[in-house]
Design an enzyme around this catalytic site. Sequence first.
Site, PDB file in Angstrom:
ATOM      1  N   PRO A   1      49.717  58.490  64.796  1.00 63.37           N
ATOM      2  CA  PRO A   1      48.862  57.783  65.764  1.00 63.37           C
ATOM      3  C   PRO A   1      48.695  58.566  67.064  1.00 63.37           C
ATOM      4  O   PRO A   1      47.738  58.387  67.802  1.00 63.37           O
ATOM      5  CB  PRO A   1      49.606  56.457  66.000  1.00 63.37           C
ATOM      6  CG  PRO A   1      50.969  56.626  65.442  1.00 63.37           C
ATOM      7  CD  PRO A   1      50.960  57.768  64.484  1.00 63.37           C
TER       8      PRO A   1
ATOM      9  N   ASP B 199      43.433  70.778  59.719  1.00 62.81           N
ATOM     10  CA  ASP B 199      44.572  71.527  59.200  1.00 62.81           C
ATOM     11  C   ASP B 199      44.679  72.758  60.087  1.00 62.81           C
ATOM     12  O   ASP B 199      43.674  73.370  60.431  1.00 62.81           O
ATOM     13  CB  ASP B 199      44.349  71.927  57.742  1.00 62.81           C
ATOM     14  CG  ASP B 199      45.671  72.264  57.073  1.00 62.81           C
ATOM     15  OD1 ASP B 199      46.587  71.420  57.106  1.00 62.81           O
ATOM     16  OD2 ASP B 199      45.807  73.378  56.530  1.00 62.81           O
TER      17      ASP B 199
ATOM     18  N   HIS C 163      42.491  77.029  69.680  1.00 62.39           N
ATOM     19  CA  HIS C 163      41.809  77.003  68.382  1.00 62.39           C
ATOM     20  C   HIS C 163      41.210  75.630  68.118  1.00 62.39           C
ATOM     21  O   HIS C 163      40.114  75.503  67.604  1.00 62.39           O
ATOM     22  CB  HIS C 163      42.801  77.394  67.273  1.00 62.39           C
ATOM     23  CG  HIS C 163      44.135  76.724  67.367  1.00 62.39           C
ATOM     24  ND1 HIS C 163      44.872  76.711  68.530  1.00 62.39           N
ATOM     25  CD2 HIS C 163      44.860  76.003  66.462  1.00 62.39           C
ATOM     26  CE1 HIS C 163      45.987  76.027  68.324  1.00 62.39           C
ATOM     27  NE2 HIS C 163      46.002  75.593  67.084  1.00 62.39           N
ATOM     28  N   ARG C 164      41.948  74.572  68.510  1.00 67.08           N
ATOM     29  CA  ARG C 164      41.493  73.199  68.265  1.00 67.08           C
ATOM     30  C   ARG C 164      40.243  72.901  69.090  1.00 67.08           C
ATOM     31  O   ARG C 164      39.271  72.343  68.593  1.00 67.08           O
ATOM     32  CB  ARG C 164      42.625  72.237  68.627  1.00 67.08           C
ATOM     33  CG  ARG C 164      42.568  70.914  67.962  1.00 67.08           C
ATOM     34  CD  ARG C 164      43.901  70.184  68.028  1.00 67.08           C
ATOM     35  NE  ARG C 164      44.887  70.748  67.124  1.00 67.08           N
ATOM     36  CZ  ARG C 164      45.926  71.498  67.494  1.00 67.08           C
ATOM     37  NH1 ARG C 164      46.153  71.744  68.766  1.00 67.08           N
ATOM     38  NH2 ARG C 164      46.742  72.004  66.604  1.00 67.08           N
TER      39      ARG C 164
ATOM     40  N   PHE D  87      54.050  72.620  71.745  1.00 67.61           N
ATOM     41  CA  PHE D  87      54.774  72.209  70.548  1.00 67.61           C
ATOM     42  C   PHE D  87      54.742  73.360  69.540  1.00 67.61           C
ATOM     43  O   PHE D  87      54.108  74.397  69.773  1.00 67.61           O
ATOM     44  CB  PHE D  87      54.138  70.937  69.953  1.00 67.61           C
ATOM     45  CG  PHE D  87      52.761  71.178  69.389  1.00 67.61           C
ATOM     46  CD1 PHE D  87      51.656  71.237  70.221  1.00 67.61           C
ATOM     47  CD2 PHE D  87      52.564  71.392  68.028  1.00 67.61           C
ATOM     48  CE1 PHE D  87      50.384  71.483  69.714  1.00 67.61           C
ATOM     49  CE2 PHE D  87      51.292  71.635  67.511  1.00 67.61           C
ATOM     50  CZ  PHE D  87      50.204  71.676  68.359  1.00 67.61           C
ATOM     51  N   GLY D  88      55.398  73.148  68.428  1.00 65.64           N
ATOM     52  CA  GLY D  88      55.347  74.102  67.321  1.00 65.64           C
ATOM     53  C   GLY D  88      55.670  75.529  67.754  1.00 65.64           C
ATOM     54  O   GLY D  88      56.708  75.783  68.378  1.00 65.64           O
ATOM     55  N   TYR D  89      54.776  76.436  67.448  1.00 63.20           N
ATOM     56  CA  TYR D  89      54.996  77.866  67.702  1.00 63.20           C
ATOM     57  C   TYR D  89      54.527  78.311  69.093  1.00 63.20           C
ATOM     58  O   TYR D  89      54.493  79.508  69.380  1.00 63.20           O
ATOM     59  CB  TYR D  89      54.263  78.695  66.639  1.00 63.20           C
ATOM     60  CG  TYR D  89      54.748  78.464  65.226  1.00 63.20           C
ATOM     61  CD1 TYR D  89      55.739  79.270  64.663  1.00 63.20           C
ATOM     62  CD2 TYR D  89      54.217  77.444  64.436  1.00 63.20           C
ATOM     63  CE1 TYR D  89      56.184  79.063  63.361  1.00 63.20           C
ATOM     64  CE2 TYR D  89      54.656  77.228  63.131  1.00 63.20           C
ATOM     65  CZ  TYR D  89      55.637  78.041  62.601  1.00 63.20           C
ATOM     66  OH  TYR D  89      56.079  77.831  61.310  1.00 63.20           O
TER      67      TYR D  89
ATOM     68  N   LYS E  87      47.675  61.411  67.368  1.00 60.93           N
ATOM     69  CA  LYS E  87      46.489  62.279  67.325  1.00 60.93           C
ATOM     70  C   LYS E  87      45.216  61.562  67.767  1.00 60.93           C
ATOM     71  O   LYS E  87      44.205  62.197  68.038  1.00 60.93           O
ATOM     72  CB  LYS E  87      46.287  62.828  65.909  1.00 60.93           C
ATOM     73  CG  LYS E  87      47.226  63.986  65.578  1.00 60.93           C
ATOM     74  CD  LYS E  87      46.770  64.740  64.344  1.00 60.93           C
ATOM     75  CE  LYS E  87      47.686  65.944  64.077  1.00 60.93           C
ATOM     76  NZ  LYS E  87      47.317  66.665  62.847  1.00 60.93           N
TER      77      LYS E  87
ATOM     78  N   HIS F   5      48.524  60.333  59.559  1.00 58.01           N
ATOM     79  CA  HIS F   5      49.428  59.193  59.728  1.00 58.01           C
ATOM     80  C   HIS F   5      50.118  59.284  61.087  1.00 58.01           C
ATOM     81  O   HIS F   5      51.082  58.585  61.355  1.00 58.01           O
ATOM     82  CB  HIS F   5      50.439  59.142  58.578  1.00 58.01           C
ATOM     83  CG  HIS F   5      49.858  58.562  57.327  1.00 58.01           C
ATOM     84  ND1 HIS F   5      50.384  57.477  56.685  1.00 58.01           N
ATOM     85  CD2 HIS F   5      48.746  58.900  56.633  1.00 58.01           C
ATOM     86  CE1 HIS F   5      49.632  57.183  55.629  1.00 58.01           C
ATOM     87  NE2 HIS F   5      48.637  58.041  55.578  1.00 58.01           N
TER      88      HIS F   5
HETATM   89  P1  IMP Z   1      49.330  70.532  60.067  1.00 57.95           P
HETATM   90  O1  IMP Z   1      49.675  69.277  60.792  1.00 57.95           O
HETATM   91  O2  IMP Z   1      49.608  70.531  58.601  1.00 57.95           O
HETATM   92  O3  IMP Z   1      47.954  71.008  60.381  1.00 57.95           O
HETATM   93  O4  IMP Z   1      50.388  71.609  60.591  1.00 57.95           O
HETATM   94  C1  IMP Z   1      50.087  72.431  61.660  1.00 57.95           C
HETATM   95  C2  IMP Z   1      51.325  73.175  62.078  1.00 57.95           C
HETATM   96  O5  IMP Z   1      50.894  74.410  62.656  1.00 57.95           O
HETATM   97  C3  IMP Z   1      52.057  72.443  63.169  1.00 57.95           C
HETATM   98  O6  IMP Z   1      53.162  71.789  62.676  1.00 57.95           O
HETATM   99  C4  IMP Z   1      52.486  73.560  64.117  1.00 57.95           C
HETATM  100  O7  IMP Z   1      53.687  74.072  63.683  1.00 57.95           O
HETATM  101  C5  IMP Z   1      51.478  74.657  63.881  1.00 57.95           C
HETATM  102  N1  IMP Z   1      50.480  74.634  64.955  1.00 57.95           N
HETATM  103  C6  IMP Z   1      49.186  74.252  64.851  1.00 57.95           C
HETATM  104  N2  IMP Z   1      48.575  74.299  66.038  1.00 57.95           N
HETATM  105  C7  IMP Z   1      49.511  74.716  66.919  1.00 57.95           C
HETATM  106  C8  IMP Z   1      49.484  74.931  68.332  1.00 57.95           C
HETATM  107  O8  IMP Z   1      48.492  74.740  69.043  1.00 57.95           O
HETATM  108  N3  IMP Z   1      50.639  75.343  68.877  1.00 57.95           N
HETATM  109  C9  IMP Z   1      51.770  75.548  68.154  1.00 57.95           C
HETATM  110  N4  IMP Z   1      51.862  75.345  66.858  1.00 57.95           N
HETATM  111  C10 IMP Z   1      50.727  74.927  66.233  1.00 57.95           C
END
Ligand code: IMP
Length: 199
Positions: A17, A74, A185-186, A157-159, A19, A15
């Site tokens: 956009p 995921d 990883h992606r 972003f994220g970690y 992405k 959901h």
């Molecule tokens: P998803 O959207 O349920 O797959 O949640 C993935 C979560 O993993 C994200 O909210 C991030 O916190 C973390 N994550 C996944 N890929 C990355 C990355 O490349 N960098 C930092 N955090 C990541």
Amino acid sequence: MLKLVKGMRIVAATHNPGKVPEIAALLGGDYEIVTAGQLNLPEPEETESTFSGNAMLKARHAARLSGEVSLADDSGLSVAALDGAPGIFSARWAGPKKDFALAMRKVEERLEEAGATDRRAWFTSALAVAWPDGPCVVVEGEVHGELAFPPRGERGFGYDPIFRPDGFDQTFGEMEPHAKDAMSHRARAFEKLKAALID
Ligand code: IMP
């Protein structure tokens, strides 16, 4: 043969956009991407216990409801000394406000509580493509490294600010985006997906 044919429409089981351009670029263009959100499809509960399981669950759900080929991802961070946590709960550790400063502090606190000195960690990206008549293909990409505290860098972003990939001094939060994108990883998961599904 299960293949993604250029020009076809693919439902991205998200959901978000934001992405869409990322998925389009990683697939190498040539596909029409529409999101599950645009089609008003409900989001399923992520009830599986692995990245691949949840990616397949989301892709199958979108394929079943839309009647079209669907792609889901995921992803998350796994910490060796925490038995792979936060793993599939990576997004959930940030709470409803998506506070990743909080999530990163939680990782550090859990390591301290465990008295762990092992800082090895890895990101995983699982990608699943499901066809409405049943078949589903799933792949995983990983990037390994070590955790660095305190968090460093304003990018990503994220970690990203606590993850330093093996062979590099900078965290993902400090790296140029294209440097991260080249090894992430992606990116690795998409390479595998393209090798499996695109001629
Ligand atoms: P998803 O959207 O349920 O797959 O949640 C993935 C979560 O993993 C994200 O909210 C991030 O916190 C973390 N994550 C996944 N890929 C990355 C990355 O490349 N960098 C930092 N955090 C990541």
